[in-house]
Design a protein around this motif. Structure first.
Motif, PDB file in Angstrom:
ATOM      1  N   GLU A   8      13.819   7.971  20.014  1.00 32.33           N
ATOM      2  CA  GLU A   8      13.747   9.422  20.190  1.00 32.33           C
ATOM      3  C   GLU A   8      13.238   9.711  21.613  1.00 32.33           C
ATOM      4  OE1 GLU A   8      11.855  13.452  18.122  1.00 32.33           O
ATOM      5  OE2 GLU A   8      11.277  11.441  17.416  1.00 32.33           O
ATOM      6  N   LEU A   9      13.954  10.639  22.282  1.00 31.19           N
ATOM      7  CA  LEU A   9      13.594  11.040  23.636  1.00 31.19           C
ATOM      8  C   LEU A   9      13.264  12.518  23.656  1.00 31.19           C
ATOM      9  CD1 LEU A   9      16.495   9.288  25.628  1.00 31.19           C
ATOM     10  CD2 LEU A   9      14.299   8.329  24.929  1.00 31.19           C
ATOM     11  N   LEU A  10      12.135  12.866  24.303  1.00 30.70           N
ATOM     12  CA  LEU A  10      11.755  14.268  24.452  1.00 30.70           C
ATOM     13  C   LEU A  10      11.381  14.493  25.926  1.00 30.70           C
ATOM     14  CD1 LEU A  10      11.070  17.069  23.340  1.00 30.70           C
ATOM     15  CD2 LEU A  10       8.754  16.210  22.827  1.00 30.70           C
ATOM     16  N   HIS A  11      12.183  15.378  26.568  1.00 25.75           N
ATOM     17  CA  HIS A  11      11.960  15.710  27.988  1.00 25.75           C
ATOM     18  C   HIS A  11      12.002  14.466  28.860  1.00 25.75           C
ATOM     19  CE1 HIS A  11       9.611  19.500  26.527  1.00 25.75           C
ATOM     20  NE2 HIS A  11      10.926  19.653  26.425  1.00 25.75           N
ATOM     21  N   TRP A  12      12.962  13.606  28.575  1.00 25.04           N
ATOM     22  CA  TRP A  12      13.164  12.409  29.405  1.00 25.04           C
ATOM     23  C   TRP A  12      14.395  12.635  30.270  1.00 25.04           C
ATOM     24  CZ3 TRP A  12      10.809   8.131  30.940  1.00 25.04           C
ATOM     25  CH2 TRP A  12      11.552   7.088  31.478  1.00 25.04           C
ATOM     26  N   ARG A  73       9.762   7.655  21.751  1.00 25.15           N
ATOM     27  CA  ARG A  73       9.322   7.159  20.439  1.00 25.15           C
ATOM     28  C   ARG A  73      10.412   6.285  19.853  1.00 25.15           C
ATOM     29  NH1 ARG A  73       9.310   8.186  14.817  1.00 25.15           N
ATOM     30  NH2 ARG A  73      11.117   9.516  15.081  1.00 25.15           N
ATOM     31  N   ALA A  74      10.006   5.131  19.322  1.00 32.10           N
ATOM     32  CA  ALA A  74      10.961   4.218  18.681  1.00 32.10           C
ATOM     33  C   ALA A  74      10.342   3.688  17.399  1.00 32.10           C
ATOM     34  CB  ALA A  74      11.320   3.072  19.619  1.00 32.10           C
ATOM     35  N   THR A  75      11.191   3.489  16.425  1.00 38.78           N
ATOM     36  CA  THR A  75      10.764   2.801  15.191  1.00 38.78           C
ATOM     37  C   THR A  75      11.329   1.397  15.241  1.00 38.78           C
ATOM     38  OG1 THR A  75      12.679   3.651  13.986  1.00 38.78           O
ATOM     39  CG2 THR A  75      10.626   4.916  13.865  1.00 38.78           C
ATOM     40  N   VAL A  76      10.516   0.417  14.846  1.00 41.24           N
ATOM     41  CA  VAL A  76      10.928  -0.981  14.893  1.00 41.24           C
ATOM     42  C   VAL A  76      10.701  -1.611  13.527  1.00 41.24           C
ATOM     43  CG1 VAL A  76      10.419  -1.171  17.354  1.00 41.24           C
ATOM     44  CG2 VAL A  76       8.641  -1.714  15.689  1.00 41.24           C
ATOM     45  N   VAL A 100       7.162   0.168  11.999  1.00 43.12           N
ATOM     46  CA  VAL A 100       6.103   0.512  12.960  1.00 43.12           C
ATOM     47  C   VAL A 100       6.694   1.461  13.999  1.00 43.12           C
ATOM     48  CG1 VAL A 100       4.560  -0.376  14.770  1.00 43.12           C
ATOM     49  CG2 VAL A 100       4.822  -1.616  12.607  1.00 43.12           C
ATOM     50  N   THR A 101       5.910   2.461  14.363  1.00 43.09           N
ATOM     51  CA  THR A 101       6.349   3.438  15.370  1.00 43.09           C
ATOM     52  C   THR A 101       5.676   3.103  16.708  1.00 43.09           C
ATOM     53  OG1 THR A 101       6.632   5.152  13.707  1.00 43.09           O
ATOM     54  CG2 THR A 101       6.430   5.868  16.007  1.00 43.09           C
ATOM     55  N   LEU A 102       6.497   2.966  17.760  1.00 47.36           N
ATOM     56  CA  LEU A 102       6.011   2.736  19.130  1.00 47.36           C
ATOM     57  C   LEU A 102       6.211   4.022  19.921  1.00 47.36           C
ATOM     58  CD1 LEU A 102       7.604  -0.764  19.851  1.00 47.36           C
ATOM     59  CD2 LEU A 102       5.412  -0.243  18.736  1.00 47.36           C
TER      60      LEU A 102
END
Length: 941
Positions: A8-12, A73-76, A100-102
């Protein structure tokens, strides 16, 4: 190692907010160039704590969004990678959930950007994380701690290097050297427990080695301190010796030697004074000779004066006789001329036509003589005016145009001088040469202030001044080259640079032959000048001399000679006029009836007598003139002799006076010196008697002389010792000797401690060798496992892969030099190395993929993911299919990028395809990323 499930990207960058699924084994990101494919990979790299590609930075992407914060944000997948094991990737971080969320949060901090990281169990949204608080709170991590957390989850530093590969650089791994590849394999597969024990043994040995080095440094420091104390003791002893020497020099050596030398000097001076006394007798004898010579010079002077007086009388008599002979000759000469005139007239007086012609010719001659006399008179008037103009002049006057222009400059307040006013010719022998060279530069104007150059040139343009205006000038050198023309000139003001250089370059030679031998630029005393263009005469008439007071005298002398010449010519013309006037009167009288023949007949006896007497009178006049000239010559010679005699007499007088004065002065000086020496001798004896007797013993004095040489050297030595004691660094503390004794005991104790620590270090070295053997066994197993992995992967790709096992026995130095050499055989064409330049672009990609996936292939803990930017850039359709088949056959997760212009075969192995598009012009945000997801028949994990 874990797998990515979503991003997930926010304001990137230019993405407002988007969520992308990544739950496939192969994810392909497709889009045109500049559509954000690398941007998406850089977001994953930033989230994993890696550097962006192409020299970019996370700050660049955050700044493009123009927001206060950006989120990644990434989920792994945190499930065990092996069903027979319960070990989860993030178990070391105390995270045991399957997901796990990074998260990476990037915030604006003033004019800069900062990033913080956090990992949490489960799928946690950005909004839930915002509620946790600011990045400065305890749960958020910095970049270093974040990398350590991910390294514990399987993202080692070696894998991080692979994930940071640039766009189009998927073949970078095969460009590693064999040594770098072996180090990378060790970093990925090494047995951590064995490595830790080996590191602990090495660390312990290093600590012991450091203790030994510390003990050695302490011992060295102790020895240095001991050496310093020894140096201080030596300085203290030298200080005592120098103090003793200073006292000896001051109280004994210098006074004794000074008195000895004083007495020797007094003895020598007395002997010299005695020799001077003996020489005074020679002075008295010389005085008598000078007086006799003076008397003889007086007789010579008197005789010379008497001879001059007698010769002057002879000259007067001879001149009077010459004048009387001339007076006697003149009337007779006039009668002869009259007879000649009448004879000439008698020839034509019978012919009227000839007589008329003669009258006409005589009238024309008379008119010519009148015109010639008038021309000579005008020339004499000009010369006389020039002579009048030189009266009272120190320098030769300049031309009228120069005078007018200088008045204009003076009226404008411009200080200046001309070359002719500031140069004086010191050697008259070279006046003609100097005047010739400087003739063209006489009226060059040199400005006192360079700022007036523009104004002065404007006035020169208006006045049509034909000479140079110079603002850049300098003083002449104090000592020019002695052979140059500049050396015979006296310059009283600055001159132009070019003129000084010209005068300094001209060499003076005696004649043209010497000049030709010399070469270069030269000039003779007769003003023959040779420069780079050739040779020519620059002779100037003396009447045109300009430089210095001597030029005025030369001009005056030249004008006087010209006036004398003009007077002589005018006298001759007047005589000729009288002669032709008489002939013309006679011719006119003949035309009126007067006959020259009658006068010739009437005065025949008178004319004949005159013709007979004229040669005798002329010879008498010549003889009288010769006697006059001889008397003049003898008079001149006598005058010279008289002058010489007077000069010799004057010199003899001066020599006698000088000798008498010198004798009187020497007598006074001798007496004064004698009295002074006697007084000094008495004082020296008193000083000698005041000194102790043993100081004055001959053997002691010889010892002092042998050691110091003389009193001056002893005095200089005393000054040197005093200066050394005053300026040198000396030790004056007597306790330094005791300090040295204590330091010797301390150094002995430190040597004993160093021996004990060296023994402990030897024991630690044995433990390190044992740990190294275990470490070497693990490394060998690691290399064999990696070789097995890449051989199996090569079989999947249809490539024969061979790896040479390195030699891992020996010490740490051999381990650091070990290499892993890998060879590939494509299509049976022969083996090629890692980066030997023989593989094609597609083969480079396959080689790198085999090496890369071989690092991640682990039967016990499978998994991992790789970012590959445009892996199909150099492949044809067949190789694309092979690479795609190879990627599917592995158990890793891949994120691939490809342009949309490639063959559609690049999408065949993809489970998820993300399609990017360029941001429209003028829009703030980029379009959403399209997602194409293949429905899998079986879950690969």
């Amino acid at each position: 190692m874990f797998h990515l499930q979503s991003l997930e990207l926010l304001h990137w960058d230019y993405c407002q907010r988007l969520t992308l699924p990544l739950d496939g084994s192969i994810i392909t990101v497709a889009g045109p160039n500049g559509s954000g494919k690398t941007t998406l990979l850089d977001a994953m790299r930033t989230l994993l704590g890696l550097e962006c590609s192409g020299g970019r930075s996370y700050k660049t992407y955050a700044r493009h969004a123009n927001a206060d914060s950006a989120w990644l944000r990434a989920t792994v997948d945190n499930r065990p990678r092996n069903r027979q094991s319960s070990n989860r990737p993030f178990a070391r971080c105390l995270l045991y959930a399957d997901v796990v969320t990074l998260v990476c949060r990037i915030d604006r901090n003033g004019g800069d950007w900062t990033r913080r990281y956090i990992m949490v169990e489960g799928d946690v949204s950005i909004e839930q994380l915002i509620e946790r608080g600011s990045p400065g709170e305890r749960d958020w991590l910095g970049i270093d701690n974040w990398r350590k957390r991910l390294e514990g989850a399987g993202l080692s530093r070696a894998i991080a290097k692979v994930l940071a590969l640039e766009q189009g650089q998927t073949d970078r791994l095969c460009e590693y050297s064999p040594k770098e590849l072996l180090r990378l394999v060790f970093d990925v597969f090494g047995d951590q427990e064995v490595l830790d024990r080996y590191d602990e043994a090495r660390t312990h040995q290093k600590q012991l080695l450091q203790e030994v080095e510390t003990a050695e440094r302490e011992l060295s420091h102790g020895k240095a301190q001991r050496a310093e104390l020894e140096s201080r003791v030596n300085l203290y002893r030298q200080y005592e010796l120098k103090c003793a020497e200073r006292e000896t020099l001051a109280t004994e050596v210098v006074p004794v030697l000074s008195n000895v030398e004083t007495r020797k000097q007094l003895a020598n001076k007395l002997r010299e004074l005695h020799r001077q006394r003996l020489q005074s007798a020679d002075d008295r004898r010389q005085h008598a000779q000078v007086k006799a010579d003076l008397l003889q010079r007086l007789h010579d002077q008197t005789a010379a004066a008497e001879r001059v007086e007698a010769l002057e009388a002879q000259v007067r008599t001879a001149r009077r006789l010459q004048e009387e002979a001339r007076d006697a000759e003149r009337p007779v000469e006039a009668l002869v001329k009259r007879a000649d005139e009448l004879q000439g007239l008698a020839v034509v007086e019978g012919d009227a036509e000839k007589l008329t012609t003669r009258i006409t010719e005589l009238s024309e001659h008379k008119q010519k003589l009148s015109a010639q006399w008038q021309r000579l008179k005008d020339q004499r008037d000009d010369a006389q005016r020039a002579m009048d103009g030189l009266r009272g002049q120190r320098l030769a006057p300049p031309p009228h145009d120069v005078q007018r222009f200088r008045r204009v400059l003076d009226e404008a307040g411009i200080a200046h001088h001309v070359i002719a006013d500031v140069i004086e010719i010191a050697d008259e022998r070279w006046r003609a040469a100097a005047e010739g060279v400087l003739r063209g530069s006489r009226w060059v104007v040199v400005l006192a202030n360079p700022r007036h150059e523009a104004q002065a040139m404007a006035l020169a343009e208006k006045e049509r001044y034909r000479h140079y205006i110079v603002a850049d000038a300098e003083d002449a050198p104090a000592q020019p080259e002695s052979s140059s023309l500049l050396a015979v000139l006296k310059v009283s003001a600055p001159l132009p640079h070019w003129l000084l250089r010209q005068l300094a370059n001209i060499r003076r030679v005696d004649n043209t032959e010497a000049g030709v031998k010399l070469g270069g630029e030269w000039i003779t005393p007769e003003a023959y000048h040779r420069d780079g263009r050739g040779g020519r005469s620059v002779w100037v008439e003396p009447g045109q001399y300009q430089f210095g007071a001597s030029a005025v005298a030369a001009r005056r002398h030249s004008i006087e000679a010209r006036l004398a010449q003009l007077d002589e010519e005018m006298t001759r013309v007047v005589r000729d006029q009288a002669f032709f006037e008489r002939q013309l009167q006679d011719a006119r009288q003949a035309a009126q009836g007067f006959t020259a023949a009658a006068e010739l007949l009437e005065r025949e006896a008178e004319f004949n007598e005159a013709r007979r007497q004229l040669p005798v009178l002329k010879q008498a006049r010549v003889d009288a003139g010769e006697r006059w000239q001889e008397a003049e010559r003898q008079l001149k010679h006598a005058v010279v002799e008289q002058t010489n005699a007077q000069h010799a007499y004057k010199q003899a007088q001066e020599r006698l006076a000088h000798l008498e004065g010198r004798s009187a002065q020497h007598e006074r000086e001798w007496q004064q010196r004698f009295d002074d020496l006697m007084a000094q001798a008495v004082m020296s004896r008193e000083v000698k008697l005041s000194q102790p007797a043993h100081w004055r013993r001959p053997e002691r004095v010889r010892e002092m002389l042998d050691h110091y040489g003389n009193a001056t050297q002893a005095r200089l030595r005393a000054e040197a010792v005093e200066r050394e004691l005053h300026e040198g660094q000396w030790e004056t503390d007597a306790t330094v000797i005791e300090q040295l004794t204590l330091m010797n005991a301390n150094v002995m104790r430190q040597e004993d401690e160093l021996g004990q620590r060296k023994a402990s270090n030897v024991a630690a070295g044995i433990a390190v060798d044992n740990a190294r053997e275990r470490y070497t066994d693990v490394l060998k197993a690691t290399v064999r496992r990696y070789r097995k992995n890449i051989v199996e992967l090569g079989q999947l790709a249809g490539v024969e892969v061979n790896a040479e096992l390195p030699h891992l026995d020996g010490d740490d130095g051999l381990l650091r030099q070990a290499e892993l050499k890998v060879h590939f055989n494509f299509d049976g064409k022969g083996a090629i190395g890692l980066n030997d330049g023989e593989a094609s672009g597609g083969q480079q990609v396959i080689k790198s993929l085999i090496l890369l996936v071989g690092l991640m292939k682990d039967d016990e803990t499978p998994g991992g993911f790789v970012f590959i930017d445009e892996p199909f850039a150099h492949l044809d359709v067949r190789n694309i299919q092979l690479v795609g088949h190879f990627l599917r056959s592995t158990r890793a997760q891949y994120v691939l990028t490809t342009p949309i212009t490639h063959n559609v075969e690049v999408f065949e192995p993809a489970d998820v395809t993300l399609v990017t598009a360029k941001k429209p012009k003028g829009a703030r945000w980029a379009p959403p990323i399209g997602v194409l997801q293949r429905r899998p028949a079986v879950n690969p994990f």
